[in-house]
Design a protein around this motif. Structure first.
Motif, PDB file in Angstrom:
ATOM      1  N   LEU A  36       1.611   7.765  -2.024  1.00  0.00           N
ATOM      2  CA  LEU A  36       0.510   6.807  -1.981  1.00  0.00           C
ATOM      3  C   LEU A  36      -0.003   6.617  -0.561  1.00  0.00           C
ATOM      4  CD1 LEU A  36       1.848   4.184  -4.533  1.00  0.00           C
ATOM      5  CD2 LEU A  36      -0.174   5.636  -4.814  1.00  0.00           C
ATOM      6  N   GLY A  37       0.887   6.642   0.412  1.00  0.00           N
ATOM      7  CA  GLY A  37       0.479   6.520   1.810  1.00  0.00           C
ATOM      8  C   GLY A  37      -0.473   7.630   2.222  1.00  0.00           C
ATOM      9  N   ASP A  38      -0.240   8.825   1.676  1.00  0.00           N
ATOM     10  CA  ASP A  38      -1.151   9.944   1.945  1.00  0.00           C
ATOM     11  C   ASP A  38      -2.543   9.682   1.363  1.00  0.00           C
ATOM     12  OD1 ASP A  38       0.919  11.277   3.202  1.00  0.00           O
ATOM     13  OD2 ASP A  38       1.360  12.595   1.501  1.00  0.00           O
ATOM     14  N   ARG A  39      -2.639   8.736   0.462  1.00  0.00           N
ATOM     15  CA  ARG A  39      -3.911   8.368  -0.167  1.00  0.00           C
ATOM     16  C   ARG A  39      -4.407   7.011   0.331  1.00  0.00           C
ATOM     17  NH1 ARG A  39      -0.994  11.826  -2.065  1.00  0.00           N
ATOM     18  NH2 ARG A  39      -1.803  13.571  -3.264  1.00  0.00           N
ATOM     19  N   ASP A  40      -3.844   6.561   1.449  1.00  0.00           N
ATOM     20  CA  ASP A  40      -4.245   5.316   2.115  1.00  0.00           C
ATOM     21  C   ASP A  40      -4.017   4.078   1.246  1.00  0.00           C
ATOM     22  OD1 ASP A  40      -5.139   3.963   4.392  1.00  0.00           O
ATOM     23  OD2 ASP A  40      -7.201   3.894   3.651  1.00  0.00           O
ATOM     24  N   LEU A  41      -2.942   4.093   0.462  1.00  0.00           N
ATOM     25  CA  LEU A  41      -2.575   2.935  -0.349  1.00  0.00           C
ATOM     26  C   LEU A  41      -1.096   2.628  -0.163  1.00  0.00           C
ATOM     27  CD1 LEU A  41      -4.278   3.726  -3.795  1.00  0.00           C
ATOM     28  CD2 LEU A  41      -4.948   1.934  -2.189  1.00  0.00           C
ATOM     29  N   THR A  42      -0.767   1.344  -0.263  1.00  0.00           N
ATOM     30  CA  THR A  42       0.634   0.950  -0.299  1.00  0.00           C
ATOM     31  C   THR A  42       1.036   0.820  -1.767  1.00  0.00           C
ATOM     32  OG1 THR A  42       0.173  -1.430  -0.330  1.00  0.00           O
ATOM     33  CG2 THR A  42       0.369  -0.360   1.851  1.00  0.00           C
ATOM     34  N   LEU A  43       2.341   0.759  -2.018  1.00  0.00           N
ATOM     35  CA  LEU A  43       2.819   0.593  -3.387  1.00  0.00           C
ATOM     36  C   LEU A  43       2.295  -0.708  -4.012  1.00  0.00           C
ATOM     37  CD1 LEU A  43       4.521   2.081  -5.490  1.00  0.00           C
ATOM     38  CD2 LEU A  43       6.526   0.929  -4.565  1.00  0.00           C
ATOM     39  N   PRO A  44       2.340  -1.846  -3.293  1.00  0.00           N
ATOM     40  CA  PRO A  44       1.778  -3.072  -3.876  1.00  0.00           C
ATOM     41  C   PRO A  44       0.273  -2.971  -4.158  1.00  0.00           C
ATOM     42  CG  PRO A  44       3.245  -3.629  -2.071  1.00  0.00           C
ATOM     43  CD  PRO A  44       3.062  -2.137  -2.039  1.00  0.00           C
ATOM     44  N   GLN A  45      -0.476  -2.317  -3.266  1.00  0.00           N
ATOM     45  CA  GLN A  45      -1.914  -2.148  -3.500  1.00  0.00           C
ATOM     46  C   GLN A  45      -2.141  -1.310  -4.757  1.00  0.00           C
ATOM     47  OE1 GLN A  45      -3.129  -0.369   0.203  1.00  0.00           O
ATOM     48  NE2 GLN A  45      -3.610  -2.331   1.144  1.00  0.00           N
ATOM     49  N   PHE A  46      -1.390  -0.234  -4.876  1.00  0.00           N
ATOM     50  CA  PHE A  46      -1.509   0.621  -6.055  1.00  0.00           C
ATOM     51  C   PHE A  46      -1.181  -0.162  -7.325  1.00  0.00           C
ATOM     52  CE2 PHE A  46       0.445   3.506  -9.148  1.00  0.00           C
ATOM     53  CZ  PHE A  46      -0.599   4.392  -9.359  1.00  0.00           C
ATOM     54  N   GLY A  47      -0.131  -0.980  -7.271  1.00  0.00           N
ATOM     55  CA  GLY A  47       0.262  -1.777  -8.433  1.00  0.00           C
ATOM     56  C   GLY A  47      -0.845  -2.712  -8.899  1.00  0.00           C
ATOM     57  N   ILE A  48      -1.526  -3.330  -7.952  1.00  0.00           N
ATOM     58  CA  ILE A  48      -2.629  -4.231  -8.297  1.00  0.00           C
ATOM     59  C   ILE A  48      -3.800  -3.443  -8.865  1.00  0.00           C
ATOM     60  CG2 ILE A  48      -4.391  -5.776  -7.338  1.00  0.00           C
ATOM     61  CD1 ILE A  48      -2.218  -6.816  -5.409  1.00  0.00           C
ATOM     62  N   LEU A  49      -4.180  -2.368  -8.190  1.00  0.00           N
ATOM     63  CA  LEU A  49      -5.304  -1.553  -8.681  1.00  0.00           C
ATOM     64  C   LEU A  49      -5.028  -1.005 -10.078  1.00  0.00           C
ATOM     65  CD1 LEU A  49      -6.351   0.474  -5.511  1.00  0.00           C
ATOM     66  CD2 LEU A  49      -7.612  -1.387  -6.615  1.00  0.00           C
ATOM     67  N   GLU A  50      -3.825  -0.495 -10.264  1.00  0.00           N
ATOM     68  CA  GLU A  50      -3.456   0.081 -11.564  1.00  0.00           C
ATOM     69  C   GLU A  50      -3.500  -0.995 -12.656  1.00  0.00           C
ATOM     70  OE1 GLU A  50      -1.137   0.823 -14.953  1.00  0.00           O
ATOM     71  OE2 GLU A  50      -0.304  -0.421 -13.360  1.00  0.00           O
ATOM     72  N   SER A  51      -2.976  -2.175 -12.355  1.00  0.00           N
ATOM     73  CA  SER A  51      -2.979  -3.270 -13.334  1.00  0.00           C
ATOM     74  C   SER A  51      -4.403  -3.669 -13.714  1.00  0.00           C
ATOM     75  CB  SER A  51      -2.238  -4.495 -12.784  1.00  0.00           C
ATOM     76  OG  SER A  51      -0.882  -4.203 -12.566  1.00  0.00           O
TER      77      SER A  51
END
Length: 149
Positions: A36-51
């Motif tokens: 995810l870091g390679d895609r400029d996202l953190t795990l928490p950011q990804f979790g929110i976006l995905e939700s």
């Protein structure tokens, strides 16, 4: 190497299972975080976006619960996602103290583009070690453990 102290046969089995579960999750999370870091996202950011992408508009409280986060941490993550233009937050019409979050077009586009690869990565990581039946069993057992708490 020094042998670990025994706390009883059953307790030793539980400790071993807990250690292995923790190590496995730590390794998988590290891979996920790096990807995810390679895609400029953190795990928490990804979790929110995905939700928000999969479930639609949600309150900050709902997001906090879904992502297993804390109110203090989630506030910072939300602000960062807003500054990137990936989500919007607005007060609820029923209760102005409650903020409603929604994913933006830009946020949706990012999730649409990376989520299939994310799922493919997860499948690959699990498939390296487990059969499909074992993955189903693992899922069932973890859910059972979660519900018992």
């Amino acid at each position: 190497m020094k042998r670990a102290r025994s706390y009883g046969k059953h307790e030793d089995i539980v400790l071993r299972a807990h250690i292995e579960l923790s190590r496995s999750l730590t390794k998988i999370r590290a891979k996920e975080t790096s990807w995810l870091g390679d895609r400029d996202l953190t795990l928490p950011q990804f979790g929110i976006l995905e939700s928000l992408y999969h479930l639609g508009r949600l309150t900050v409280g709902q997001i906090t619960t879904l992502t297993l986060s804390t109110p203090g941490n989630i506030t910072v993550v939300i602000k960062n996602l807003q500054s990137k233009g990936l989500i919007n937050a607005k007060p609820s019409e029923e209760d102005r103290r409650i903020k409603i979050l929604e994913i933006t077009e830009k946020g949706s586009s990012i999730i649409q583009s990376i989520f299939p690869s994310h799922v493919e990565n997860l499948s690959g990581w699990y498939d390296k070690a487990l059969s499909e039946d074992e993955i189903k069993t693992l899922s069932h057992l973890l859910r059972k453990l979660e519900k018992a708490q």
